[in-house]
Enzyme design. Structure first.
Site, PDB file in Angstrom:
ATOM      1  N   ALA A  13       0.883  -1.175   0.000  1.00  0.00           N
ATOM      2  CA  ALA A  13       0.000   0.000   0.000  1.00  0.00           C
ATOM      3  C   ALA A  13       0.920   1.225   0.000  1.00  0.00           C
ATOM      4  CB  ALA A  13      -0.929  -0.041   1.202  1.00  0.00           C
ATOM      5  N   GLY A  16       4.364   0.793   2.037  1.00  0.00           N
ATOM      6  CA  GLY A  16       5.238  -0.263   1.520  1.00  0.00           C
ATOM      7  C   GLY A  16       5.861   0.101   0.179  1.00  0.00           C
ATOM      8  N   ASN A  34       2.836  -8.778  -2.013  1.00  0.00           N
ATOM      9  CA  ASN A  34       1.564  -8.267  -1.518  1.00  0.00           C
ATOM     10  C   ASN A  34       0.523  -9.375  -1.643  1.00  0.00           C
ATOM     11  OD1 ASN A  34       0.224  -5.606  -0.687  1.00  0.00           O
ATOM     12  ND2 ASN A  34      -1.176  -6.394  -2.235  1.00  0.00           N
ATOM     13  N   VAL A  76       1.912  -3.853   6.641  1.00  0.00           N
ATOM     14  CA  VAL A  76       0.509  -4.231   6.451  1.00  0.00           C
ATOM     15  C   VAL A  76      -0.329  -3.684   7.594  1.00  0.00           C
ATOM     16  CG1 VAL A  76       1.007  -6.300   5.119  1.00  0.00           C
ATOM     17  CG2 VAL A  76       0.886  -6.440   7.615  1.00  0.00           C
ATOM     18  N   SER A 130       7.388   6.928  11.011  1.00  0.00           N
ATOM     19  CA  SER A 130       6.532   8.107  10.864  1.00  0.00           C
ATOM     20  C   SER A 130       6.975   8.970   9.696  1.00  0.00           C
ATOM     21  CB  SER A 130       6.568   8.953  12.138  1.00  0.00           C
ATOM     22  OG  SER A 130       5.860  10.152  11.911  1.00  0.00           O
ATOM     23  N   GLY A 132       4.420   9.444   6.972  1.00  0.00           N
ATOM     24  CA  GLY A 132       3.422   9.273   5.914  1.00  0.00           C
ATOM     25  C   GLY A 132       4.089   8.913   4.599  1.00  0.00           C
ATOM     26  N   LYS A 185       6.596   5.070  19.227  1.00  0.00           N
ATOM     27  CA  LYS A 185       5.824   5.523  18.051  1.00  0.00           C
ATOM     28  C   LYS A 185       4.398   5.870  18.483  1.00  0.00           C
ATOM     29  CE  LYS A 185       4.599   6.401  13.803  1.00  0.00           C
ATOM     30  NZ  LYS A 185       3.356   5.944  13.364  1.00  0.00           N
ATOM     31  N   HIS A 188       4.562   9.166  20.071  1.00  0.00           N
ATOM     32  CA  HIS A 188       4.750  10.126  18.969  1.00  0.00           C
ATOM     33  C   HIS A 188       3.396  10.467  18.340  1.00  0.00           C
ATOM     34  CE1 HIS A 188       4.807  10.730  14.624  1.00  0.00           C
ATOM     35  NE2 HIS A 188       5.937  11.393  14.761  1.00  0.00           N
ATOM     36  N   ASN A 189       2.602   9.448  18.067  1.00  0.00           N
ATOM     37  CA  ASN A 189       1.291   9.692  17.452  1.00  0.00           C
ATOM     38  C   ASN A 189       0.373  10.457  18.403  1.00  0.00           C
ATOM     39  OD1 ASN A 189       2.362   8.112  15.436  1.00  0.00           O
ATOM     40  ND2 ASN A 189       0.475   7.015  15.050  1.00  0.00           N
ATOM     41  N   GLU A 192       1.282  13.901  18.244  1.00  0.00           N
ATOM     42  CA  GLU A 192       0.754  14.419  16.965  1.00  0.00           C
ATOM     43  C   GLU A 192      -0.725  14.829  17.136  1.00  0.00           C
ATOM     44  OE1 GLU A 192       1.862  11.767  13.669  1.00  0.00           O
ATOM     45  OE2 GLU A 192      -0.188  11.957  12.965  1.00  0.00           O
ATOM     46  N   TYR A 193      -1.507  13.998  17.820  1.00  0.00           N
ATOM     47  CA  TYR A 193      -2.912  14.347  18.100  1.00  0.00           C
ATOM     48  C   TYR A 193      -2.968  15.670  18.860  1.00  0.00           C
ATOM     49  CZ  TYR A 193      -5.377   9.878  17.054  1.00  0.00           C
ATOM     50  OH  TYR A 193      -5.949   8.789  16.455  1.00  0.00           O
TER      51      TYR A 193
HETATM   52  P1  NBP Z   1      -2.756  -0.196   5.152  1.00  0.00           P
HETATM   53  O1  NBP Z   1      -2.691  -0.021   6.614  1.00  0.00           O
HETATM   54  O2  NBP Z   1      -3.917   0.343   4.412  1.00  0.00           O
HETATM   55  O3  NBP Z   1      -2.618  -1.779   4.840  1.00  0.00           O
HETATM   56  C1  NBP Z   1      -2.676  -2.217   3.536  1.00  0.00           C
HETATM   57  C2  NBP Z   1      -1.836  -3.465   3.360  1.00  0.00           C
HETATM   58  O4  NBP Z   1      -2.283  -4.506   4.242  1.00  0.00           O
HETATM   59  C3  NBP Z   1      -1.988  -4.010   1.949  1.00  0.00           C
HETATM   60  O5  NBP Z   1      -0.760  -4.561   1.562  1.00  0.00           O
HETATM   61  C4  NBP Z   1      -3.062  -5.083   2.129  1.00  0.00           C
HETATM   62  O6  NBP Z   1      -3.023  -6.081   1.149  1.00  0.00           O
HETATM   63  C5  NBP Z   1      -2.634  -5.649   3.461  1.00  0.00           C
HETATM   64  N1  NBP Z   1      -3.694  -6.445   4.064  1.00  0.00           N
HETATM   65  C6  NBP Z   1      -4.881  -6.095   4.582  1.00  0.00           C
HETATM   66 BR1  NBP Z   1      -5.529  -4.392   4.670  1.00  0.00          BR
HETATM   67  N2  NBP Z   1      -5.611  -7.124   5.034  1.00  0.00           N
HETATM   68  C7  NBP Z   1      -4.849  -8.198   4.767  1.00  0.00           C
HETATM   69  C8  NBP Z   1      -5.033  -9.555   5.021  1.00  0.00           C
HETATM   70  N3  NBP Z   1      -6.111 -10.009   5.645  1.00  0.00           N
HETATM   71  N4  NBP Z   1      -4.062 -10.410   4.627  1.00  0.00           N
HETATM   72  C9  NBP Z   1      -2.964  -9.954   4.023  1.00  0.00           C
HETATM   73  N5  NBP Z   1      -2.709  -8.652   3.766  1.00  0.00           N
HETATM   74  C10 NBP Z   1      -3.645  -7.786   4.141  1.00  0.00           C
HETATM   75  O7  NBP Z   1      -1.408   0.341   4.455  1.00  0.00           O
HETATM   76  P2  NBP Z   1      -0.518   1.615   4.755  1.00  0.00           P
HETATM   77  O8  NBP Z   1      -1.340   2.847   4.889  1.00  0.00           O
HETATM   78  O9  NBP Z   1       0.590   1.581   3.757  1.00  0.00           O
HETATM   79  O10 NBP Z   1       0.095   1.298   6.184  1.00  0.00           O
HETATM   80  C11 NBP Z   1       0.864   0.160   6.483  1.00  0.00           C
HETATM   81  C12 NBP Z   1       1.188   0.165   7.966  1.00  0.00           C
HETATM   82  O11 NBP Z   1       1.961   1.351   8.266  1.00  0.00           O
HETATM   83  C13 NBP Z   1      -0.048   0.236   8.869  1.00  0.00           C
HETATM   84  O12 NBP Z   1       0.207  -0.456  10.062  1.00  0.00           O
HETATM   85  C14 NBP Z   1      -0.188   1.714   9.168  1.00  0.00           C
HETATM   86  O13 NBP Z   1      -0.860   1.946  10.377  1.00  0.00           O
HETATM   87  C15 NBP Z   1       1.275   2.126   9.238  1.00  0.00           C
HETATM   88  N6  NBP Z   1       1.533   3.540   8.918  1.00  0.00           N
HETATM   89  C16 NBP Z   1       0.823   4.179   7.951  1.00  0.00           C
HETATM   90  C17 NBP Z   1       1.089   5.507   7.653  1.00  0.00           C
HETATM   91  C18 NBP Z   1       0.340   6.247   6.572  1.00  0.00           C
HETATM   92  O14 NBP Z   1       0.536   7.468   6.456  1.00  0.00           O
HETATM   93  N7  NBP Z   1      -0.469   5.575   5.776  1.00  0.00           N
HETATM   94  C19 NBP Z   1       2.100   6.184   8.350  1.00  0.00           C
HETATM   95  C20 NBP Z   1       2.830   5.493   9.315  1.00  0.00           C
HETATM   96  C21 NBP Z   1       2.539   4.167   9.593  1.00  0.00           C
HETATM   97  P3  NBP Z   1      -4.045  -6.021  -0.107  1.00  0.00           P
HETATM   98  O15 NBP Z   1      -3.436  -5.046  -1.067  1.00  0.00           O
HETATM   99  O16 NBP Z   1      -4.061  -7.396  -0.594  1.00  0.00           O
HETATM  100  O17 NBP Z   1      -5.366  -5.557   0.431  1.00  0.00           O
END
Ligand code: NBP
Length: 488
Positions: A13, A16, A34, A76, A130, A132, A185, A188-189, A192-193
């Site tokens: 996502a 990653g 993935n 994930v 952290s 994004g 972390k 940290h979040n 951030e809130y």
């Molecule tokens: P998401 O938190 O939206 O997760 C998406 C990923 O999880 C995809 O690869 C998806 O695969 C996989 N996934 C899910 Br949902 N359900 C699944 C399952 N049952 N089995 C296998 N894979 C599964 O992605 P993200 O926003 O990139 O965040 C990733 C992590 O980093 C999270 O823990 C998030 O809290 C953290 N984080 C995010 C940010 C941000 O700004 N977004 C910042 C800092 C940390 P699929 O493609 O097959 O559905």
């Protein structure tokens, strides 16, 4: 493929994908997996086109394509998905291989995973990341903790892809064992809130209390960004206030519904503070402020029932300017309290779990790449360098000077907001916390008397050593038996 991969990434996502590209930029050969294969294909054909990134269509293939010790980064959704990957990988990996969970996992889950995998000889790292999307691509702030044996193996990779502070230091350092990385972390979040809520309160005071326009407020935030408030969140607030929708030319901010979402890390921080008995009032208020915001329809009804009307502050342009400066000072003072409370919580956790957290290092790791990056973190690092065990950051010379110097403005802003009916939960809780924390004589003796009166809960006396407990038969018809003393 002749050459094996140096890092595996699971979860393509937003985070990653960008971390894969970041690793590739730094010369690492990345193998990407993935759950949904089409995402891998689209990534390889799209953003990863022309890079050395290779796809894997199964976990077995991913594992086989990696050099030993294998380093696999999980990006994930936190929770059960991480457990599923950890369990499946543990059947495929060899002793000494490393799994890094870079998601927002709960630190208690990380503790469990570190222990479970240690028994199989696999090293687990819970790394808070952290920054994004942009941070992941160009350099995030990374907070790794877990099995310390993994650190020498993953240090170079994680530090290479992390942000760099102005002095060139990587914004990634080992936080501590067990769940330390994910705990930090989480805090940290939480911070951030708090920062976001404080900025929003300042913005609402200017918008509804001072009747300033979005353009005027954008300018003010831009100017504030040249003061001690210099930070990423202040900078983007100015950009947000400037942003107009292309079609209508209207400010987008005015067309966004005022119901804030949340994904849980702020709530976890507040819950952990309650568990540990740490007065993390500001962050917890920030979480509740989001909860109130989410009750949009109820609020609209209540506003009608209560005939809510906010009388703006009156005054000429110099007086309005003076209010804006007071608001800046109130914001800075409140922000200091928020960080001081966050560090109090981390200190408590460090002592409880023997993590030996290095607060200077933590402040330094947050200086770039992450959402709460700000100039002020260098002052925090300096304060903890001079006095590593300081119980309250606000007592360190620079912070004490700011709190005392801004006190009058802070009180005036909070009083004015209450007077005109503007909600200001975070700034109000901040000054109330400081008033409580700096009060040598609180009314808690009344609470102790009441507890002893109705429940024989006992009390300590000012004329006796701490730890001696007394009970009084207040009404003349109570018994002599007291309740046992314990903390729930
Ligand atoms: P998401 O938190 O939206 O997760 C998406 C990923 O999880 C995809 O690869 C998806 O695969 C996989 N996934 C899910 Br949902 N359900 C699944 C399952 N049952 N089995 C296998 N894979 C599964 O992605 P993200 O926003 O990139 O965040 C990733 C992590 O980093 C999270 O823990 C998030 O809290 C953290 N984080 C995010 C940010 C941000 O700004 N977004 C910042 C800092 C940390 P699929 O493609 O097959 O559905």
């Amino acid at each position: 493929m002749r050459e094996k991969g140096e890092a595996g990434v699971i979860g393509l996502a937003v985070m990653g994908q960008n971390l894969c590209l970041n690793m590739n930029d730094h010369g690492y050969k990345v193998i990407a997996f993935n759950r949904t294969w089409s995402t891998v294909e689209n990534f390889l054909k799209g953003p990863a086109k022309g890079t050395a990134i290779v796809g894997a269509d199964s976990l077995t293939s991913l594992v086989n394509k990696l050099k030993r010790p294998r380093k696999i980064l999980l990006m994930v959704r936190a929770g059960e998905v991480v457990d599923t990957f950890v369990n499946n990988l543990s059947l495929l990996l060899d002793e000494g291989d490393i799994i890094i969970d870079g998601g927002n996992s709960n630190y208690e889950d990380t503790v469990r995973r570190v222990d479970m995998l240690e028994k199989k000889g696999i090293l687990f790292v819970g790394a808070g990341i952290s920054g994004g999307e942009e941070g992941a691509r160009r350099g995030p702030s990374i907070m790794p903790g877990g099995n310390p044996k993994a650190w020498p193996e993953v240090k170079e990779l994680l530090q290479d892809i992390s942000a760099r502070a102005e002095d060139g230091e990587p914004c990634c350092d080992w936080v501590g064992p067990g769940g330390a990385g994910h705990f930090v972390k989480m805090v940290h979040n939480g911070i951030e809130y708090g920062d976001m809520q404080l900025i929003s309160e300042a913005w609402q005071f200017m918008r509804d209390g001072l009747k300033l326009t979005n353009d005027e407020m954008a300018d003010i935030f831009r100017k504030w960004n040249e003061t001690e408030l210099d930070s990423y969140l202040i900078e983007i607030t100015a950009d947000i206030l400037n942003y107009r929708e292309k079609e209508s030319g209207e400010h987008l901010i005015d067309n966004i519904l005022d119901a804030a979402g949340q994904k849980g890390t702020g709530k976890w921080t507040g819950m952990d503070a309650l568990d540990k008995g740490i007065p993390l009032t500001l962050i917890t208020e920030a979480v509740f402020a989001r909860c109130i915001s989410a009750l949009k329809e109820e609020r609209v009804d209540a506003a009608r029932i209560f005939e809510k009307k906010i009388e703006p502050v009156t005054g000429d342009s110099d007086q309005i300017k003076a209010w804006v400066e007071m608001l800046r000072e109130a914001l800075l003072a409140s922000k200091i309290i928020s960080y001081a409370q966050g560090f109090m919580l981390m200190r408590e956790a460090s002592e409880t779990y023997n993590w030996n957290l290095n607060y200077t290092q933590l402040a330094k790791v947050w200086r770039a790449g992450c959402i709460i990056r700000s100039a002020f973190l260098s002052d925090i690092a300096e304060a903890f360098t001079s006095e590593p065990d300081i119980p309250f950051l606000g007592s360190a010379p620079w912070f004490r000077k700011q709190l005392l110097g801004n006190m009058d403005s802070w009180r005036k802003i909070v009083v004015k907001s209450v007077e005109i009916g503007l909600p200001m939960p975070a700034m109000t809780s901040a000054i109330t916390f400081l008033d409580g924390y700096t009060c040598a004589s609180l009314p808690a003796n009344m609470i102790q008397a009441q507890r002893d009166f109705f429940g024989a809960h006992t009390f300590e006396r000012v004329d006796k050593p701490r730890g001696e407990f007394f009970h009084t038969d207040w009404s003349g018809h109570g018994g002599k038996t007291s309740s046992t003393t314990y903390e729930a």
